[in-house]
Motif scaffolding. Sequence first.
Motif, PDB file in Angstrom:
ATOM      1  N   PHE A 266      49.532 -91.842 -82.061  1.00 58.82           N
ATOM      2  CA  PHE A 266      49.034 -93.131 -82.559  1.00 58.82           C
ATOM      3  C   PHE A 266      50.176 -94.002 -83.074  1.00 58.82           C
ATOM      4  N   LEU A 267      51.099 -93.388 -83.835  1.00 58.09           N
ATOM      5  CA  LEU A 267      52.215 -94.166 -84.387  1.00 58.09           C
ATOM      6  C   LEU A 267      53.106 -94.702 -83.271  1.00 58.09           C
ATOM      7  N   GLU A 268      53.320 -93.877 -82.225  1.00 60.87           N
ATOM      8  CA  GLU A 268      54.112 -94.340 -81.082  1.00 60.87           C
ATOM      9  C   GLU A 268      53.407 -95.455 -80.328  1.00 60.87           C
ATOM     10  N   ALA A 269      52.070 -95.464 -80.386  1.00 61.07           N
ATOM     11  CA  ALA A 269      51.287 -96.514 -79.720  1.00 61.07           C
ATOM     12  C   ALA A 269      51.216 -97.776 -80.593  1.00 61.07           C
ATOM     13  N   ASP A 270      51.953 -97.779 -81.717  1.00 59.91           N
ATOM     14  CA  ASP A 270      52.023 -98.928 -82.625  1.00 59.91           C
ATOM     15  C   ASP A 270      50.677 -99.230 -83.284  1.00 59.91           C
ATOM     16  N   VAL A 271      49.935 -98.172 -83.604  1.00 60.11           N
ATOM     17  CA  VAL A 271      48.683 -98.333 -84.354  1.00 60.11           C
ATOM     18  C   VAL A 271      49.064 -98.440 -85.833  1.00 60.11           C
ATOM     19  N   ALA A 272      48.387 -99.329 -86.564  1.00 57.74           N
ATOM     20  CA  ALA A 272      48.709 -99.546 -87.984  1.00 57.74           C
ATOM     21  C   ALA A 272      48.502 -98.261 -88.789  1.00 57.74           C
ATOM     22  N   LEU A 273      49.412 -97.995 -89.723  1.00 54.67           N
ATOM     23  CA  LEU A 273      49.401 -96.749 -90.496  1.00 54.67           C
ATOM     24  C   LEU A 273      48.073 -96.482 -91.224  1.00 54.67           C
ATOM     25  N   PRO A 274      47.454 -97.499 -91.887  1.00 54.53           N
ATOM     26  CA  PRO A 274      46.166 -97.207 -92.554  1.00 54.53           C
ATOM     27  C   PRO A 274      45.095 -96.713 -91.572  1.00 54.53           C
ATOM     28  N   VAL A 275      45.146 -97.222 -90.350  1.00 53.29           N
ATOM     29  CA  VAL A 275      44.177 -96.826 -89.316  1.00 53.29           C
ATOM     30  C   VAL A 275      44.426 -95.374 -88.910  1.00 53.29           C
ATOM     31  N   VAL A 276      45.710 -95.027 -88.744  1.00 54.74           N
ATOM     32  CA  VAL A 276      46.078 -93.657 -88.357  1.00 54.74           C
ATOM     33  C   VAL A 276      45.620 -92.680 -89.433  1.00 54.74           C
ATOM     34  N   ARG A 277      45.913 -93.025 -90.685  1.00 57.20           N
ATOM     35  CA  ARG A 277      45.534 -92.132 -91.810  1.00 57.20           C
ATOM     36  C   ARG A 277      44.027 -91.895 -91.846  1.00 57.20           C
ATOM     37  N   GLU A 278      43.259 -92.979 -91.746  1.00 57.43           N
ATOM     38  CA  GLU A 278      41.803 -92.887 -91.817  1.00 57.43           C
ATOM     39  C   GLU A 278      41.250 -92.071 -90.646  1.00 57.43           C
ATOM     40  N   PHE A 279      41.812 -92.315 -89.454  1.00 58.38           N
ATOM     41  CA  PHE A 279      41.360 -91.620 -88.251  1.00 58.38           C
ATOM     42  C   PHE A 279      41.586 -90.108 -88.378  1.00 58.38           C
TER      43      PHE A 279
ATOM     44  N   ASP B 155      47.638-111.808 -78.827  1.00 53.95           N
ATOM     45  CA  ASP B 155      48.353-111.098 -77.766  1.00 53.95           C
ATOM     46  C   ASP B 155      48.422-109.604 -78.088  1.00 53.95           C
ATOM     47  N   ALA B 156      47.818-108.777 -77.210  1.00 52.47           N
ATOM     48  CA  ALA B 156      47.799-107.322 -77.433  1.00 52.47           C
ATOM     49  C   ALA B 156      49.198-106.729 -77.487  1.00 52.47           C
ATOM     50  N   MET B 157      50.146-107.377 -76.806  1.00 51.98           N
ATOM     51  CA  MET B 157      51.497-106.810 -76.721  1.00 51.98           C
ATOM     52  C   MET B 157      52.259-106.885 -78.044  1.00 51.98           C
ATOM     53  N   THR B 158      51.719-107.617 -79.030  1.00 54.71           N
ATOM     54  CA  THR B 158      52.379-107.667 -80.345  1.00 54.71           C
ATOM     55  C   THR B 158      51.987-106.473 -81.217  1.00 54.71           C
ATOM     56  N   GLY B 159      51.154-105.573 -80.681  1.00 57.39           N
ATOM     57  CA  GLY B 159      50.837-104.319 -81.380  1.00 57.39           C
ATOM     58  C   GLY B 159      50.152-104.531 -82.704  1.00 57.39           C
ATOM     59  N   GLN B 160      50.592-103.772 -83.746  1.00 54.14           N
ATOM     60  CA  GLN B 160      49.908-103.872 -85.039  1.00 54.14           C
ATOM     61  C   GLN B 160      50.149-105.227 -85.698  1.00 54.14           C
ATOM     62  N   ASP B 161      51.190-105.978 -85.257  1.00 52.14           N
ATOM     63  CA  ASP B 161      51.399-107.334 -85.773  1.00 52.14           C
ATOM     64  C   ASP B 161      50.196-108.211 -85.456  1.00 52.14           C
ATOM     65  N   ALA B 162      49.551-107.910 -84.324  1.00 49.07           N
ATOM     66  CA  ALA B 162      48.351-108.662 -83.927  1.00 49.07           C
ATOM     67  C   ALA B 162      47.281-108.525 -85.003  1.00 49.07           C
ATOM     68  N   ALA B 163      47.128-107.311 -85.528  1.00 48.08           N
ATOM     69  CA  ALA B 163      46.119-107.058 -86.565  1.00 48.08           C
ATOM     70  C   ALA B 163      46.481-107.791 -87.857  1.00 48.08           C
ATOM     71  N   ASN B 164      47.786-107.805 -88.195  1.00 54.26           N
ATOM     72  CA  ASN B 164      48.219-108.477 -89.427  1.00 54.26           C
ATOM     73  C   ASN B 164      48.026-109.991 -89.342  1.00 54.26           C
ATOM     74  N   THR B 165      48.322-110.575 -88.151  1.00 51.96           N
ATOM     75  CA  THR B 165      48.125-112.021 -87.954  1.00 51.96           C
ATOM     76  C   THR B 165      46.644-112.350 -88.017  1.00 51.96           C
ATOM     77  N   ALA B 166      45.830-111.493 -87.412  1.00 54.91           N
ATOM     78  CA  ALA B 166      44.372-111.700 -87.436  1.00 54.91           C
ATOM     79  C   ALA B 166      43.875-111.690 -88.884  1.00 54.91           C
ATOM     80  N   LYS B 167      44.451-110.825 -89.703  1.00 53.84           N
ATOM     81  CA  LYS B 167      44.043-110.734 -91.119  1.00 53.84           C
ATOM     82  C   LYS B 167      44.391-112.038 -91.851  1.00 53.84           C
ATOM     83  N   ALA B 168      45.587-112.581 -91.558  1.00 54.40           N
ATOM     84  CA  ALA B 168      46.004-113.839 -92.204  1.00 54.40           C
ATOM     85  C   ALA B 168      45.047-114.975 -91.815  1.00 54.40           C
ATOM     86  N   PHE B 169      44.645-115.025 -90.564  1.00 57.57           N
ATOM     87  CA  PHE B 169      43.708-116.054 -90.115  1.00 57.57           C
ATOM     88  C   PHE B 169      42.326-115.841 -90.738  1.00 57.57           C
TER      89      PHE B 169
END
Length: 459
Positions: free
Chosen positions: A38-51, A222-236
């Motif tokens: 998961f970490l190599e797939a650039d999944v956000a750390l809180p998501v990995v921990r919970e999973f 953009d999916a290619m931005t990895g977990q940054d995509a999730a962080n930007t989505a949170k800001a919006f």
Amino acid sequence: MFENLQERLGKTLKNISGRGRLTEDNIKDTLREVRMAFLEADVALPVVREFVKQVKERAVGIEVTKSLSPGQVFIKIVREELEKAMGEANEELSLNAQPPAVVMMAGLQGAGKTTSVGKLAKFLKERKKKSVLVVSADVYRPAAIKQLETLATEVDVEFFPSDISQKPVDIATAAISHAKKKFIDVVLVDTAGRLHVDSDMMDEIKALHHAINPIETLFVVDAMTGQDAANTAKAFDEALPLTGVILTKTDGDARGGAALSIRHITGKPIKFMGVGEHTDALEPFHPDRIASRILGMGDVLSLIEEVEMKVDKEQAAKVAQKVFKGDGFTLDDFADQLKQMKNMGGMMSMLDKLPGMQNIPDAVKGQMGDKTFIQMEAIISSMTKKERARPEIIKGSRKKRIAAGSGTQVQEINKLLKQFTQMQKMMKKMKGKGGMQKMMRGMKGMLPPGMMGGGGPKF
């Protein structure tokens, strides 16, 4: 999408799937590997921990210990937790409003917002049978307005003109007013993007949102931005009441971190994913089907839906009729099949949705790309009508001429003719009693191990 994660998880879970008994130790080792994948797939750390926490709790519980096949139950748990992380079920657009239903698109510059407006317009028009109007409130990029106008013409929906001298709020309210008069079902509002999240941009988009009060506010990322995509989505999401996400460029994202992180971090569902450049390359996001793909179990339901939508049924029926009558399968028919596959995103897009595809070596996958399709079409186009009807007449000098005309080598002509002959033989097997079963048996021998339940040649 998910190639890296699929490969890594596939190896890890294969080791545990045959275990007769699961202990805390072997679950611990497997979960360490899952965590790394998961970490190599650039999944956000809180998501990995919970999973990992959820899988561990369920795996050492009664659910597994009482099962006859604990390894398989473990994989079932992983699959269910993957679905949960991504949202469990597809959430459709909520368009139950007094027409027009207004949908606002937000996101950063370069995420594919304008293209997604065109794709969504086509989706709503063709699949949901809605009348659609598109409008650009991006007054900073005249090219964006022109691009949307071109896309609207391409997908055959109404375009509301705007220009850079106007204010975004005035543009959008005028478009909605026009849609009301014309009894249009849905208005898609494209907004300005920026290269980063800034306060001026957020203030402008908040004012626009307040003025038009959309029923859906979709964040395009953009999916290619990895977990940054999730962080930007949170800001919006903190600035706007987002109702969902469109994940773009998933065909270029081998990791899948964004898909697995966004729902957990924002609490908002991924409603669609962009799977290519064409206007029909937009798919509803089904977490259960994506979880299947990640675990190498395929996504046959999406494949069936794609066939339903994109295959020319009339043409397919004509070919079937010809074959059953015994009139033969020609190179013209073969060229038609290639075009149909291209409409569905190419061979790899189709095969990715079949179970067991991760077992196919890269060298074999390389022979199934778009380049091969284009080359095959060029070869057939360089043949005469007579040659396409009777390929057995294609000998030495004809092969050289076809190779020169298609910019290929004689060995490539030989390869295509060989593939065509194999397909012709399969089509002949369809004639008569039990034809389909015979054809499936023939195909089984040509497929890699693990597909269609049979042993094929070892590549």
